[in-house]
Design a protein around this motif. Structure first.
Motif, mmCIF file in Angstrom:
data_model
loop_
_atom_site.group_PDB
_atom_site.id
_atom_site.type_symbol
_atom_site.label_atom_id
_atom_site.label_comp_id
_atom_site.label_asym_id
_atom_site.label_seq_id
_atom_site.Cartn_x
_atom_site.Cartn_y
_atom_site.Cartn_z
ATOM 1 N N ARG A 189 0.872 -1.170 0.000
ATOM 2 C CA ARG A 189 0.000 0.000 0.000
ATOM 3 C C ARG A 189 0.908 1.217 0.000
ATOM 4 O O ARG A 189 1.784 1.311 0.843
ATOM 5 N N ASP A 212 -12.976 -13.320 17.195
ATOM 6 C CA ASP A 212 -11.901 -13.921 17.994
ATOM 7 C C ASP A 212 -12.154 -13.785 19.496
ATOM 8 O O ASP A 212 -11.509 -14.453 20.304
ATOM 9 N N SER A 236 -14.530 -4.815 13.171
ATOM 10 C CA SER A 236 -14.724 -5.417 11.853
ATOM 11 C C SER A 236 -13.414 -5.529 11.097
ATOM 12 O O SER A 236 -12.385 -5.023 11.517
ATOM 13 N N THR A 237 -13.500 -6.171 9.953
ATOM 14 C CA THR A 237 -12.391 -6.150 9.005
ATOM 15 C C THR A 237 -12.427 -4.814 8.253
ATOM 16 O O THR A 237 -13.194 -3.923 8.590
ATOM 17 N N MET A 247 -4.271 4.262 4.540
ATOM 18 C CA MET A 247 -5.702 4.157 4.212
ATOM 19 C C MET A 247 -6.404 5.469 4.540
ATOM 20 O O MET A 247 -7.516 5.473 5.065
HETATM 21 N N1 AG3 Z 1 -10.183 -6.148 12.965
HETATM 22 C C1 AG3 Z 1 -9.586 -5.001 12.336
HETATM 23 C C2 AG3 Z 1 -8.444 -5.314 11.511
HETATM 24 C C3 AG3 Z 1 -8.284 -4.543 10.287
HETATM 25 C C4 AG3 Z 1 -6.978 -4.895 9.784
HETATM 26 N N2 AG3 Z 1 -6.813 -4.572 8.439
HETATM 27 C C5 AG3 Z 1 -5.844 -5.100 7.709
HETATM 28 N N3 AG3 Z 1 -4.996 -5.923 8.206
HETATM 29 N N4 AG3 Z 1 -5.747 -4.748 6.441
HETATM 30 C C6 AG3 Z 1 -9.481 -6.788 13.955
HETATM 31 C C7 AG3 Z 1 -10.249 -7.862 14.590
HETATM 32 C C8 AG3 Z 1 -9.692 -8.154 15.897
HETATM 33 N N5 AG3 Z 1 -10.675 -8.585 16.804
#
Ligand code: AG3
Length: 297
Positions: A9, A85, A155-156, A194
């Motif tokens: 990126r 998780d 979230s992702t 980002m």
């Molecule tokens: N969720 C957010 C992670 C985003 C990461 N993005 C990436 N690696 N491109 C984390 C979940 C943990 N419970």
């Protein structure tokens, strides 16, 4: 030894050496991997994006959870969206809450995490105050009559299954469920790699909530390392909590933290000049004079 890396990126990427692949499978929603890595121990990867790891999960989970929980005077009902998780749920349950509801769209993430990353959730899934719903969080929030003091969006990235969690109607539903004093926090990506996604998230939240505050943490697992969270509320300003009040509640909770402290809570809201300008929290005479500290497109 092989290495895992997310795509470049802005011409930059980080890599982790991988000892072993412990799980590699596809759910109805996404590609799920658990890798055993040298820097981070076991690491959860969804659709090739790093999510969490045994070694440094506390950075993200403490900052996602404790900041809004300490900002609210008495959080009793908490909703976690995503977070399969269990690391966020565990931190919520360290507070004296009455109920923590978690709505995760992908039951496979919960199953795989419980089997291979059990330390991240600890006993959270067995806590009588916790309710786990496998379902669509956007739909849940649209349809629920429940009131929440804090909503955490764990979230992702805002693509794939998580895209609707970054939409205006989602935030409107959140505002209804939160009332005047509640807070919602979402992870909002890396300001370094980002920035557009972060700006979009902040702009959208400002259309719905009068108070929107971005805060930062360094997370070596994630692209760009410097990571952001954004909190929104009608009334409750998370950047204005008294450190002494946080210290007292941390002592009462009794659970140790690795990153979060009362001073960190305060400091996390201090934004570098380029970022404050990008988020239009101030208007520089010449925006081009405040460039990102990396140069790629
Ligand atoms: N969720 C957010 C992670 C985003 C990461 N993005 C990436 N690696 N491109 C984390 C979940 C943990 N419970």
């Amino acid at each position: 030894m092989r290495a895992f890396a997310e795509p470049f990126r802005r011409g930059w990427r980080q890599e982790a050496l991988v000892r072993d692949t412990l799980y590699d499978g596809h759910s109805d929603f996404q590609h799920i991997q658990v890798l055993d890595t040298i820097p981070f121990g076991r690491m959860l990867v969804l659709d090739d994006a790093t999510q969490t790891s045994e070694v440094e999960e506390y950075l993200y989970h403490e900052m996602l959870v404790h900041v809004p929980m300490m900002a609210h005077p008495d959080p009793q009902r908490v909703l976690v969206i995503g977070g399969g998780d269990g690391g966020a749920l565990r931190r919520v349950l360290e507070h004296p809450v009455r109920k923590a509801t978690m709505v995760e769209i992908d039951g496979e993430v919960v199953r795989v995490s419980r089997a291979l990353l059990p330390a991240i959730a600890g006993d959270a899934f067995d806590d009588p105050r916790a309710e786990l719903i496998i379902g669509d969080g956007v739909r849940y929030l649209r349809e629920t009559d429940e009131h929440f003091d804090v909503i955490l969006v764990d979230s992702t990235d805002p693509v794939g299954p998580a895209a609707d969690l970054f939409g205006e109607s989602f935030y409107r539903d959140a505002r209804r469920a939160l009332g005047e004093d509640g807070l919602i926090v979402t992870q909002s990506g890396s300001p370094l790699v980002m920035l557009d996604e972060l700006k979009d998230a902040v702009a959208l939240m400002r259309r719905v909530f009068p108070l929107v505050r971005t805060y930062l943490c360094a997370i070596p697992l994630y692209p760009g390392v410097l990571w952001s969270f954004t909190a929104a509320s009608v009334n409750c300003d998370p950047s204005a909590v008294a450190p002494a009040a946080i210290a007292a509640r941390l002592r009462a909770n009794g659970a140790p933290t690795g990153w979060y402290t009362p001073a960190i809570h305060r400091a996390a809201f201090a934004l570098p000049n380029f970022l404050a300008a990008a988020l239009e929290m101030q208007s520089p005479d010449d925006p081009a004079a405040l460039p990102l500290p990396i140069s790629g497109e």
